[in-house]
Scaffold this motif. Structure first.
Motif, PDB file in Angstrom:
ATOM      1  N   ALA A   1      48.379  56.323  45.393  1.00  0.00           N
ATOM      2  CA  ALA A   1      48.808  57.768  44.554  1.00  0.00           C
ATOM      3  C   ALA A   1      48.614  59.158  45.934  1.00  0.00           C
ATOM      4  CB  ALA A   1      48.611  57.870  43.625  1.00  0.00           C
ATOM      5  N   ALA A   2      47.828  59.172  46.172  1.00  0.00           N
ATOM      6  CA  ALA A   2      47.549  60.137  47.696  1.00  0.00           C
ATOM      7  C   ALA A   2      47.960  60.155  48.854  1.00  0.00           C
ATOM      8  CB  ALA A   2      46.294  60.140  47.443  1.00  0.00           C
ATOM      9  N   GLY A   3      48.484  58.735  49.009  1.00  0.00           N
ATOM     10  CA  GLY A   3      48.916  58.461  50.205  1.00  0.00           C
ATOM     11  C   GLY A   3      48.602  57.476  51.366  1.00  0.00           C
ATOM     12  N   ILE A   4      47.281  57.084  50.803  1.00  0.00           N
ATOM     13  CA  ILE A   4      45.970  56.246  51.607  1.00  0.00           C
ATOM     14  C   ILE A   4      46.207  54.681  51.004  1.00  0.00           C
ATOM     15  CG2 ILE A   4      43.510  56.207  52.645  1.00  0.00           C
ATOM     16  CD1 ILE A   4      42.903  58.930  51.693  1.00  0.00           C
ATOM     17  N   ALA A   5      46.499  54.093  52.954  1.00  0.00           N
ATOM     18  CA  ALA A   5      46.416  52.134  51.652  1.00  0.00           C
ATOM     19  C   ALA A   5      45.678  51.472  52.942  1.00  0.00           C
ATOM     20  CB  ALA A   5      48.547  52.265  52.419  1.00  0.00           C
ATOM     21  N   THR A   6      44.645  50.942  52.510  1.00  0.00           N
ATOM     22  CA  THR A   6      44.296  50.028  52.566  1.00  0.00           C
ATOM     23  C   THR A   6      44.191  48.772  53.266  1.00  0.00           C
ATOM     24  OG1 THR A   6      43.040  51.848  52.788  1.00  0.00           O
ATOM     25  CG2 THR A   6      41.909  49.918  53.694  1.00  0.00           C
ATOM     26  N   ILE A   7      43.886  48.364  54.528  1.00  0.00           N
ATOM     27  CA  ILE A   7      43.993  47.088  54.078  1.00  0.00           C
ATOM     28  C   ILE A   7      42.329  46.199  54.980  1.00  0.00           C
ATOM     29  CG2 ILE A   7      45.251  45.106  55.211  1.00  0.00           C
ATOM     30  CD1 ILE A   7      48.003  46.768  56.309  1.00  0.00           C
ATOM     31  N   PHE A   8      42.137  45.866  53.825  1.00  0.00           N
ATOM     32  CA  PHE A   8      40.754  44.869  54.184  1.00  0.00           C
ATOM     33  C   PHE A   8      40.905  43.748  55.216  1.00  0.00           C
ATOM     34  CE2 PHE A   8      39.613  48.073  50.761  1.00  0.00           C
ATOM     35  CZ  PHE A   8      39.027  48.853  50.795  1.00  0.00           C
ATOM     36  N   GLN A   9      39.492  43.825  55.138  1.00  0.00           N
ATOM     37  CA  GLN A   9      39.240  42.863  56.575  1.00  0.00           C
ATOM     38  C   GLN A   9      40.047  41.456  55.310  1.00  0.00           C
ATOM     39  OE1 GLN A   9      36.298  42.598  59.025  1.00  0.00           O
ATOM     40  NE2 GLN A   9      36.003  40.545  59.125  1.00  0.00           N
ATOM     41  N   GLU A  10      38.773  41.096  54.714  1.00  0.00           N
ATOM     42  CA  GLU A  10      38.657  40.067  53.694  1.00  0.00           C
ATOM     43  C   GLU A  10      40.502  39.925  52.435  1.00  0.00           C
ATOM     44  OE1 GLU A  10      37.005  37.939  54.687  1.00  0.00           O
ATOM     45  OE2 GLU A  10      36.265  39.061  55.507  1.00  0.00           O
ATOM     46  N   LEU A  11      41.509  39.396  52.634  1.00  0.00           N
ATOM     47  CA  LEU A  11      42.469  39.870  52.094  1.00  0.00           C
ATOM     48  C   LEU A  11      42.360  39.732  51.022  1.00  0.00           C
ATOM     49  CD1 LEU A  11      44.668  36.812  54.339  1.00  0.00           C
ATOM     50  CD2 LEU A  11      43.633  39.681  54.716  1.00  0.00           C
ATOM     51  N   SER A  12      43.525  40.862  49.728  1.00  0.00           N
ATOM     52  CA  SER A  12      43.275  40.994  48.518  1.00  0.00           C
ATOM     53  C   SER A  12      44.032  40.113  48.019  1.00  0.00           C
ATOM     54  CB  SER A  12      43.280  41.995  48.144  1.00  0.00           C
ATOM     55  OG  SER A  12      44.486  42.569  48.449  1.00  0.00           O
ATOM     56  N   LEU A  13      44.543  38.935  48.869  1.00  0.00           N
ATOM     57  CA  LEU A  13      46.535  38.749  47.946  1.00  0.00           C
ATOM     58  C   LEU A  13      45.633  37.908  46.754  1.00  0.00           C
ATOM     59  CD1 LEU A  13      48.118  37.818  51.503  1.00  0.00           C
ATOM     60  CD2 LEU A  13      48.131  39.797  49.319  1.00  0.00           C
ATOM     61  N   LEU A  14      46.796  37.286  45.605  1.00  0.00           N
ATOM     62  CA  LEU A  14      46.078  36.242  44.796  1.00  0.00           C
ATOM     63  C   LEU A  14      47.508  35.005  45.309  1.00  0.00           C
ATOM     64  CD1 LEU A  14      47.009  38.820  41.567  1.00  0.00           C
ATOM     65  CD2 LEU A  14      44.802  37.676  43.075  1.00  0.00           C
ATOM     66  N   PRO A  15      46.666  34.086  46.257  1.00  0.00           N
ATOM     67  CA  PRO A  15      46.604  32.522  46.096  1.00  0.00           C
ATOM     68  C   PRO A  15      48.171  32.285  45.346  1.00  0.00           C
ATOM     69  CG  PRO A  15      44.835  32.529  45.838  1.00  0.00           C
ATOM     70  CD  PRO A  15      44.614  34.090  45.425  1.00  0.00           C
ATOM     71  N   ASP A  16      47.796  31.785  44.366  1.00  0.00           N
ATOM     72  CA  ASP A  16      48.808  31.427  43.148  1.00  0.00           C
ATOM     73  C   ASP A  16      50.058  32.076  42.282  1.00  0.00           C
ATOM     74  OD1 ASP A  16      46.952  28.971  43.168  1.00  0.00           O
ATOM     75  OD2 ASP A  16      45.802  30.255  41.495  1.00  0.00           O
ATOM     76  N   LEU A  17      50.354  33.262  43.257  1.00  0.00           N
ATOM     77  CA  LEU A  17      50.876  34.139  43.098  1.00  0.00           C
ATOM     78  C   LEU A  17      52.321  33.963  44.438  1.00  0.00           C
ATOM     79  CD1 LEU A  17      49.832  37.695  41.239  1.00  0.00           C
ATOM     80  CD2 LEU A  17      50.712  35.150  40.476  1.00  0.00           C
ATOM     81  N   SER A  18      53.625  33.855  44.269  1.00  0.00           N
ATOM     82  CA  SER A  18      54.945  34.564  45.469  1.00  0.00           C
ATOM     83  C   SER A  18      54.508  35.253  46.343  1.00  0.00           C
ATOM     84  CB  SER A  18      55.999  34.323  44.952  1.00  0.00           C
ATOM     85  OG  SER A  18      56.400  35.644  44.127  1.00  0.00           O
ATOM     86  N   VAL A  19      54.866  35.827  47.509  1.00  0.00           N
ATOM     87  CA  VAL A  19      54.523  36.788  47.986  1.00  0.00           C
ATOM     88  C   VAL A  19      55.433  37.894  47.591  1.00  0.00           C
ATOM     89  CG1 VAL A  19      55.518  37.765  50.668  1.00  0.00           C
ATOM     90  CG2 VAL A  19      55.718  35.095  49.871  1.00  0.00           C
ATOM     91  N   ALA A  20      55.787  37.983  47.315  1.00  0.00           N
ATOM     92  CA  ALA A  20      57.018  39.332  46.615  1.00  0.00           C
ATOM     93  C   ALA A  20      56.292  39.607  44.983  1.00  0.00           C
ATOM     94  CB  ALA A  20      57.969  38.902  45.995  1.00  0.00           C
ATOM     95  N   ASP A  21      55.331  38.688  44.232  1.00  0.00           N
ATOM     96  CA  ASP A  21      54.572  39.482  43.608  1.00  0.00           C
ATOM     97  C   ASP A  21      53.423  39.455  43.787  1.00  0.00           C
ATOM     98  OD1 ASP A  21      56.163  38.089  41.352  1.00  0.00           O
ATOM     99  OD2 ASP A  21      54.879  35.938  41.233  1.00  0.00           O
ATOM    100  N   ASN A  22      52.512  39.219  45.390  1.00  0.00           N
ATOM    101  CA  ASN A  22      51.798  39.731  45.682  1.00  0.00           C
ATOM    102  C   ASN A  22      52.980  41.382  45.875  1.00  0.00           C
ATOM    103  OD1 ASN A  22      49.281  38.337  45.890  1.00  0.00           O
ATOM    104  ND2 ASN A  22      50.739  36.752  45.900  1.00  0.00           N
ATOM    105  N   ILE A  23      52.635  41.469  46.518  1.00  0.00           N
ATOM    106  CA  ILE A  23      54.031  42.754  47.484  1.00  0.00           C
ATOM    107  C   ILE A  23      53.829  43.917  46.382  1.00  0.00           C
ATOM    108  CG2 ILE A  23      55.762  44.089  48.733  1.00  0.00           C
ATOM    109  CD1 ILE A  23      55.576  41.588  50.128  1.00  0.00           C
TER     110      ILE A  23
END
Length: 504
Positions: free
Chosen positions: A78-100
């Protein structure tokens, strides 16, 4: 000009382990600031403080001149900081759009507006330079490199002012890395502050404006990119001078030596086409080519994971059927696989270092089907010493270790099983320079002891420096073999693109 983000004398301890000790850091808008250091130097803990994942024991976080404290990752977002960690946080059983859109899905009448969500996902993918990824595709169907781009799109969908990337290109092929670099330069021109962690020094030289080096939880130095040589930077990172990165290559094994591993016309499901290769004892054979050209499938086929594999596999000259991983790792075959994603496929994170290290060798450490605790304890202690695994107590959860030490546990787990054939899938992805050198030396040592090694790497320098020969893959086929003076970066790149004239 006041930095957009400052961390002032931040400290964080986990029991008796010091992750950060009075560490300070600052980054500016419109600049790419690289964080450098070995695994365990404190970089990941520092960005977790920025992201609100962990709370510091001491110190302050100042955002645009105001002191802040994030109790939850959503506060940082909410403060404007977005972090992409080395180990992915995606949920594999959901679609790309659902994850985004998982944290900010558009709604209509209290329900998710699927059309609006798809438009948001398409816009985020386009901004990330990944228009070729379908927003409705299940994430589980995407290769690791594509998932990494979805993770970047997910962060950009939050419209951040500060973007933090931890090894964001470690799983990407060269073409995707170029896309990400172009994207980061564009975001920098738009005024974003970008914090960038990478162990690939050529990426730092090409991309960064500023660099900060961390060691043992403390910032050692901050300087403008390009004002220090690679050797100086590495010496600051590890606190000592370093020798040449790759151990010397021995003479080639005798040509008439029986291969330890051989495949003949190995094929699978339109992804592998008539693969013929042989690896002799004492030899390190590389797999080159762009990501997703069949290298991963070859490893899975050899380890018995895939069904419906055609062709022939021979071990020590005898044809074998590898019907599953249990058969692959048996004493008769002695095949070990170090997977590309250590946290998902290589480790049981909540379990201890001890349990993870002994897992693949339980049959060797048991008598009459009962585990001999003293044998397990001695074997684990010996492997910790041999690989230099930094752990306070082997009963600690393996998930508490740094990335480099986790990778050592994955490798050590298989070494306890005494394999004769090692399949290494990008074994140094996302680990620091010092640990990489240790792994290079270990792989060459294992080959010298008679192991046959098959190594895939996304880093061309590793293929050139580590391997005796390289089979370049394209479209599920081996399109060229490179060795000796022909094994160059130019030849690897040209062959990976299937450009025969350029390769020649």
């Amino acid at each position: 000009m006041q930095p957009v983000l400052q961390l002032v004398e931040v400290s964080k301890r986990y029991g008796g382990v010091r992750a950060l000790e009075r560490a300070s850091f600052a980054c500016d808008s419109g600049r790419i600031h690289a964080l450098l250091g070995e695994n365990g130097a404190g970089k990941s803990t520092l960005i977790k403080v920025m992201a609100g994942v962990v709370q510091p024991d001491e110190g302050r976080l100042v955002l645009q001149g105001q002191e802040r404290r994030f109790a939850h990752p959503q506060d940082a977002v909410a403060a404007g900081i977005a972090t992409i960690f080395q180990e992915l946080s995606l949920l594999p059983d959901l679609s790309v759009a659902d994850n985004i859109c998982i944290t900010n899905a558009p709604r209509r009448f209290g329900l998710i507006d699927r059309r609006a969500q798809r438009r948001m996902a398409e816009a985020a993918l386009a901004r990330a330079g990944a228009e070729d990824i379908h927003p409705l595709a299940p994430v589980a169907t995407l290769p690791l490199s594509r998932r990494q781009l979805v993770e970047i799109a997910k962060a950009l969908a939050r419209d951040p002012r500060i973007l933090v990337l931890d090894e964001a290109t470690s799983a990407l092929a060269a073409a995707d890395v170029a896309r990400v670099f172009a994207l980061l330069r564009r975001l920098r021109s738009e005024g974003l502050a970008i914090v960038y962690i990478s162990h690939r020094m050529h990426e730092i030289a090409e991309l960064a404006d500023d660099c900060s080096v961390f060691r043992n939880g403390t910032r050692v130095a901050t300087f403008e990119a390009g004002t220090r040589s690679d050797a100086q930077v590495v010496e600051m990172m590890i606190g000592r001078d370093i020798a040449h990165a790759f151990p010397p290559k021995p003479a080639a094994p005798p040509a008439d030596l029986k291969p330890a591993l051989e495949t003949r016309a190995l094929s699978w499901a339109g992804r592998l086409h008539a693969i013929d290769l042989a690896v002799r004892p004492g030899e390190i054979v590389g797999l080159g080519g762009l990501d997703g050209q069949g290298q991963r499938e070859l490893f899975l086929a050899l380890f018995g994971v895939l069904r419906g594999v055609a062709g022939e596999v021979r071990v020590a000259g005898a044809p074998v059927r590898v019907r599953g991983p249990r058969r692959a790792k048996s004493r008769e075959l002695g095949i070990a696989l170090v997977p590309e994603d250590r946290k998902t496929d290589g480790l049981l994170l909540p379990m201890s270092v001890n349990d993870n290290l002994s897992l693949a060798a339980l049959d060797r450490l048991s008598r009459a089907g009962v585990l001999v605790a003293s044998a397990e304890r001695d074997a684990v202690a010996g492997m910790v010493r041999r690989l230099g695994i930094k752990v306070a107590d082997v009963d600690d959860a393996v998930g508490t270790l740094s990335g480099g030490n986790q990778q050592k546990v994955v490798i050590g787990k298989w070494l306890l099983a005494a394999p004769r054939i090692l399949l290494l899938n990008d074994p140094t992805r996302g680990i620091d320079v010092g640990t990489k050198q240790e792994i290079y030396a270990l792989v060459r040592e294992l080959a010298a002891e008679g192991a046959a090694v098959l190594l895939y790497s996304t880093d061309y320098a590793e293929l050139i420096g580590c391997c005796d020969r390289v089979a370049v893959f394209y479209g599920g086929r081996i399109v060229r073999w490179l060795e000796g003076t022909a094994l160059t970066e130019r030849a690897l790149v040209a062959s990976a693109l299937n450009l025969e004239e350029a390769a020649a």
